[in-house]
Write an enzyme that holds these catalytic residues in place. Structure first.
Site, PDB file in Angstrom:
ATOM      1  N   SER A   1       0.851  -1.182   0.000  1.00  0.00           N
ATOM      2  CA  SER A   1       0.000   0.000   0.000  1.00  0.00           C
ATOM      3  C   SER A   1       0.880   1.221   0.000  1.00  0.00           C
ATOM      4  CB  SER A   1      -0.975  -0.010   1.168  1.00  0.00           C
ATOM      5  OG  SER A   1      -0.491  -0.839   2.176  1.00  0.00           O
ATOM      6  N   GLY A   2       0.337   2.311  -0.494  1.00  0.00           N
ATOM      7  CA  GLY A   2       1.125   3.511  -0.702  1.00  0.00           C
ATOM      8  C   GLY A   2       1.947   3.914   0.517  1.00  0.00           C
ATOM      9  N   GLN A   3       3.124   4.441   0.299  1.00  0.00           N
ATOM     10  CA  GLN A   3       3.980   4.984   1.366  1.00  0.00           C
ATOM     11  C   GLN A   3       4.356   3.938   2.404  1.00  0.00           C
ATOM     12  OE1 GLN A   3       4.413   8.639   1.295  1.00  0.00           O
ATOM     13  NE2 GLN A   3       3.472   8.273  -0.681  1.00  0.00           N
ATOM     14  N   SER A   4       4.357   2.668   2.025  1.00  0.00           N
ATOM     15  CA  SER A   4       4.607   1.655   3.045  1.00  0.00           C
ATOM     16  C   SER A   4       6.013   1.727   3.613  1.00  0.00           C
ATOM     17  CB  SER A   4       4.385   0.255   2.493  1.00  0.00           C
ATOM     18  OG  SER A   4       4.741  -0.686   3.462  1.00  0.00           O
ATOM     19  N   LYS A   5       6.073   1.585   4.930  1.00  0.00           N
ATOM     20  CA  LYS A   5       7.371   1.594   5.596  1.00  0.00           C
ATOM     21  C   LYS A   5       8.079   0.254   5.415  1.00  0.00           C
ATOM     22  CE  LYS A   5       4.911   0.746   9.870  1.00  0.00           C
ATOM     23  NZ  LYS A   5       4.455   1.206  11.132  1.00  0.00           N
TER      24      LYS A   5
END
Ligand code: G3D
Ligand code: MG
Length: 191
Positions: free
Chosen positions: A71-75
């Site tokens: 998912s977007g911006q996943s760490k």
């Protein structure tokens, strides 16, 4: 018999397992697809490297599937990258009815396609336009356009409409992937 049983023979001569990644946003249908594909006696193991992040893995014959949510911006991005170098084929699952997040799916897909390990290996990729049974779902042609698949260069790809609930499209899709992985492996061996 699971969908994958018939494909086992394609990789029989290989000593090492064939690594296949199953990627996509959360809720696209990855877990449902895996459950539909795997032989009834296969074990699904969940690997949890760190809290909040998990990789589902199962093997069928000589194929080893690893799946995780993107998912977007996943760490967790740097953890996923560990899987790219060893992978020999990619299944990218999209929810064809999730118009709102199609742009996020596109960004995630291209993050993978532009990764150096994928660029250097050019492994075959199949996009599963899942949830085709839902009213209002985008057609594979529309999904192709939204994801920018026509921009893929030097890498075999295809898109197949699927319904993970009934299994429709999965057998056809996995046959395409297995035979393209085979061709790709043979080409590399002959280099
Ligand atoms: P994920 O593993 O990618 O996060 P899941 O996705 O496999 O958990 O699926 C998310 C939800 O979508 C599930 O519903 C699942 O039943 C549904 N789903 C998966 N594939 C299809 C499909 O092809 N058609 C339809 N109509 N639904 C699908 P719930 O309600 O359990 O959250
Ligand atoms: Mg899941």
């Amino acid at each position: 018999m699971g969908i994958l049983s018939s494909l086992g023979s394609i990789f029989q001569s290989r000593r090492k397992a064939v690594n296949i990644l199953v990627l996509g946003l959360d809720n696209s249908g990855k877990t449902t697809i895996i459950n539909k594909m795997k032989p009834t006696d296969a074990q699904v193991t969940q690997i949890v490297p760190t809290v909040g992040y998990s990789v589902d893995r199962f093997s069928a014959g000589n194929m080893l599937f690893s799946s995780f949510d993107m998912s977007g911006q996943s760490k967790y991005r740097s953890l996923w990258e560990n899987y790219y170098a060893a992978c020999e084929g990619i299944v990218f699952v999209v929810d064809s009815n999730d118009r709102l997040r199609m742009a996020v799916a596109r960004d995630e897909l291209w993050m993978v396609l532009d990764h150096k390990d994928i660029v250097s290996n050019k492994v075959p990729i199949i996009v599963l336009a899942n949830k085709m049974d839902e009213k209002g779902a985008m057609t594979p042609t529309e999904v192709t356009k939204e994801l920018g698949l026509d921009s893929i260069r030097d890498q075999n790809w295809t898109i197949v409409a699927t319904c993970a609930l009934t299994g429709e499209g999965l057998q056809h899709g996995m046959e395409w992937l297995a035979s393209n992985i085979r061709v790709h492996m043979d080409k590399r061996q002959n280099k």
